[in-house]
Design an enzyme around this catalytic site. Structure first.
Site, PDB file in Angstrom:
ATOM      1  N   SER A 101     -30.502 -31.143  48.951  1.00  0.00           N
ATOM      2  CA  SER A 101     -29.609 -31.801  49.914  1.00  0.00           C
ATOM      3  C   SER A 101     -28.170 -31.314  49.836  1.00  0.00           C
ATOM      4  O   SER A 101     -27.298 -31.890  50.495  1.00  0.00           O
ATOM      5  CB  SER A 101     -29.635 -33.324  49.682  1.00  0.00           C
ATOM      6  OG  SER A 101     -30.922 -33.851  49.913  1.00  0.00           O
ATOM      7  N   GLU A 147       0.796  -1.232   0.000  1.00  0.00           N
ATOM      8  CA  GLU A 147       0.000   0.000   0.000  1.00  0.00           C
ATOM      9  C   GLU A 147       0.831   1.286   0.000  1.00  0.00           C
ATOM     10  O   GLU A 147       0.419   2.291  -0.571  1.00  0.00           O
ATOM     11  CB  GLU A 147      -0.930   0.017   1.229  1.00  0.00           C
ATOM     12  CG  GLU A 147      -2.053  -0.987   1.179  1.00  0.00           C
ATOM     13  CD  GLU A 147      -3.177  -0.541   0.240  1.00  0.00           C
ATOM     14  OE1 GLU A 147      -3.072   0.563  -0.324  1.00  0.00           O
ATOM     15  OE2 GLU A 147      -4.140  -1.302   0.055  1.00  0.00           O
TER      16      GLU A 147
END
Length: 693
Positions: free
Chosen positions: A345, A85
């Protein structure tokens, strides 16, 4: 002379004009700065403890834009990007004159645009201030903005803006979002083919989307690989090898783990960009997978919740609030880790732990499992049958209700609630009710998180741990007294570690307990090894009944599968502390061979003597026995009442043979808290807690 004078005047005027131009440009630059504030709008991220992305949230405009730094990206990709680029990126000041000249010459020569002249700085200018048209004026504005950006930011900062804002098709912006969507991974380690595709896409993001235009994307990647400057970066032969790699044909979903915790983090600090949690992504993935798979086998309205904590730090490492956040039939948006439900429980181990600590029972003590009436309270077992005489070990492993209530009646419900407060766990009682025997069978409300925090103390030799909330609360040890003495904790863990795994599951080396609430509304299972504790809840978020649901058959298989899929290695449970041994029933003191309290709390043997009472040392006393020097003196123990002979225990360990005297001696192992218990001939007990210095 006149010529020299004219030159001097001209030079002076030129300098003044130049200075004025510079001042004017500087003033204009200050008056009309580039809109860098637009660049600050990024997706909010929720991270795990190691910085891995758990979940991202789209920007207000619906964009997936993840903040990206140089460290987030493969160095080779960065080099390929600059080579393709903007080769002179690190040399120019925002505008590349050579590229402009080349582009202009090609335009004049060919009559069309052959190559662009946009630098990365110019592209950043366009990304943060999108242009409405591709006019000459827009291009000039972009040139000016690029120079302005270069004056304000370093090259690294400019590059990071590009990495964060570059378009990749649809609502994807930035290389991180693109890498996650197309490759399913962060861009820290990219193949040459992957890097080339990510370099190519921003030039024409919509027409090159690989999920829609496969051939065009493939050709664009090939052009990147064939660029000579890129080839110099990738090395000889890499372009040819990369050309053979495939291209993703579909877009993947960005990570979306820990939905409930992530949203809670955003609600707490909505303006923060990145939110750190204590979760571990690999563990979270495993737990969520198990929850989803388990929900398929359950009724449509039934959900699953899980919490996993590391007892070495107290941190929550995995949390699943529901089987599927987006499943409306299961009310998936409700975080069931924070909702009070009946624990069934699952509180029984703490009752047994108190009984062990007070010396009321040992593992092989015989206790009755027969119908009993506790002043109108008549507990029944889950299967409505009774086992008769069983050992305490069997009673806990089988989760028998009547023996648990007998022991709770002996140790006292209020004492159990006080112990929970030591772990910063506060079960919710029905309105205006004092703790009663029903709490042992689930007659309180508790959250899954608090239940895991209570069990974290069992996994940590009785030392309470605060597991935090996974976001900002700091987990760690809770100062103060232990939830239970180490000897009592070892007895409980030793029993629970020998409970058979549910059908179809293999042994893992964990201790675990299950529970089912009244009316088949909640199924629970909580397990721990030497490092991790995991809690599982199954039920309906609307508290509706689920026929057939049960802790052992429903929640326990999920617990074992979750431990396996979490990826954590099983850590052996701690070894027995001094004084913690499993004694055969025949070798127990006579008073511990059978638990002799009746259902109404009275001693079964008729006796005129008052119950034993320890008169020295008193409860909470601090006694200086020279523990700091290492030469520990014995402590005299005195009692009143009770029927001889007497058995003394220190931290659950019998001291010496039975004695008919009301005085005795005990030499502690070292400094710290200790629990002293005396049991008389008919099984009545008294305890005090002292601190040895």
């Amino acid at each position: 002379m006149k010529l020299r004078w004219k030159l001097s005047i001209g030079l002076t005027v030129g300098l003044v004009l130049a200075a004025g131009l510079i001042v004017g440009l500087d003033a204009a630059d200050r008056a009309y700065p580039p809109p860098l504030e637009n660049a600050r709008v990024v997706s909010a991220e929720v991270l795990d403890a190691d910085g891995e992305l758990l979940r991202a949230f789209a920007t207000p405009q619906g964009r997936w834009r993840l903040r990206t730094t140089i460290e987030n990206v493969d160095p080779r990709f960065l080099k390929m990007l600059v080579a393709y680029e903007d080769q002179r990126f690190y040399e120019h000041a925002g505008v590349d004159p050579w590229a402009l000249g080349r582009a202009a010459l090609q335009l004049v020569t060919n009559g069309r645009v052959v190559s662009g002249a946009s630098t990365l700085s110019m592209q950043v200018a366009r990304l943060i201030e999108p242009r409405e048209s591709r006019s000459v004026a827009a291009k000039l504005r972009q040139l000016v903005r690029a120079v302005q950006i270069e004056r304000r930011l370093s090259k690294t900062e400019i590059l990071e803006l590009y990495l964060t804002h570059a378009p990749y098709g649809g609502n994807l912006e930035g290389v991180r979002a693109a890498s996650l969507a197309y490759f399913g991974k962060e861009p820290r380690r990219l193949t040459v083919a992957e890097a080339a595709l990510l370099v190519a896409l921003p030039q024409s993001p919509e027409s090159r989307r690989p999920d829609r235009h496969f051939k065009i994307a493939l050709a664009a990647r090939e052009r990147v690989l064939q660029r000579s400057a890129v080839a110099a970066v990738t090395g000889d032969g890499e372009a040819e090898r990369a050309a053979g790699d495939g291209i993703p044909r579909r877009r993947m979903q960005l990570p979306a783990y820990a939905a409930h915790l992530a949203e809670a983090a955003i609600r707490r600090e909505p303006k923060v960009g990145q939110h750190q949690t204590t979760l571990k992504r690999s563990i979270q993935q495993g737990l969520e997978q198990v929850a989803r798979e388990a929900s398929v086998k359950l009724s449509p309205k039934v959900s699953v919740a899980m919490v996993m904590a590391d007892i070495t730090t107290g941190a929550i490492v995995g949390e699943v609030g529901s089987a599927d956040y987006f499943d409306a039939s299961r009310s998936g948006w409700v975080d069931m880790t924070r909702v009070n439900r009946s624990p069934g429980s699952t509180l029984k181990p703490f009752i047994y732990g108190l009984a062990f600590e007070q010396g009321l029972v040992s593992q092989e003590t015989i206790i009755e499992d027969r119908p009993a009436d506790f002043f109108g309270y008549r507990p029944k077992n889950f299967d409505m049958t009774y086992q008769g005489d069983v050992s305490v070990r069997q009673a806990l492993q089988l989760s028998l209700n009547v023996p648990a209530v007998r022991l709770l009646d002996a140790v006292g419900p209020s004492r159990l609630m006080i112990r929970f407060r030591r772990a910063d766990v506060r079960p919710v009682l029905p309105a205006n009710e004092a703790p009663g025997l029903a709490i042992g069978l689930g007659g309180v409300g508790i959250t899954l998180k608090d239940l895991v925090q209570a069990y974290a103390a069992l996994a940590n030799r009785g030392n309470p741990m605060r597991i935090g909330n996974g976001i900002e609360d700091q987990p760690g040890m809770i100062d103060g007294e232990p939830l239970l003495e180490p000897q009592a904790v070892w007895n409980v863990a030793d029993i629970l570690s020998d409970v058979l795994p549910p059908q179809g599951s293999r042994r893992l080396g964990i201790a675990y307990k299950t529970g089912t609430s009244y009316g088949y509304r909640d199924a629970w299972s909580v397990g721990f090894d030497g490092r991790y504790v995991l809690g599982v809840w199954v039920g309906r978020p609307d508290n509706g009944a689920v026929p057939g649901i049960a802790g052992y058959q429903t929640a326990a298989p999920i617990l074992f599968e979750a431990f396996s899929k979490s990826g954590v290695p099983i850590t052996p449970l701690p070894s027995a502390p001094p004084g913690a041994v499993r004694i055969a029933q025949a070798e127990l003191p006579i008073s511990q061979r059978r638990f002799s309290m009746t259902a109404n709390g009275l001693i079964s043997a008729s006796t005129r003597e008052p119950a034993p009472q320890i008169v020295y040392p008193p409860e909470g006393a601090r006694v200086d026995l020279g523990a700091q020097s290492g030469d520990i003196s014995p402590l005299v123990l005195k009692l009143q009442g009770g029927r001889a002979p007497f058995r003394w225990l220190a931290n659950g360990k019998p001291l010496s043979d039975l004695s008919r005297r009301r005085t005795s001696e005990w030499t502690p192992d070292g400094a710290g808290y200790s629990t002293l218990t005396v049991i008389d001939a008919v099984g009545r007990a008294a305890s005090v807690r002292v601190f040895v210095e």
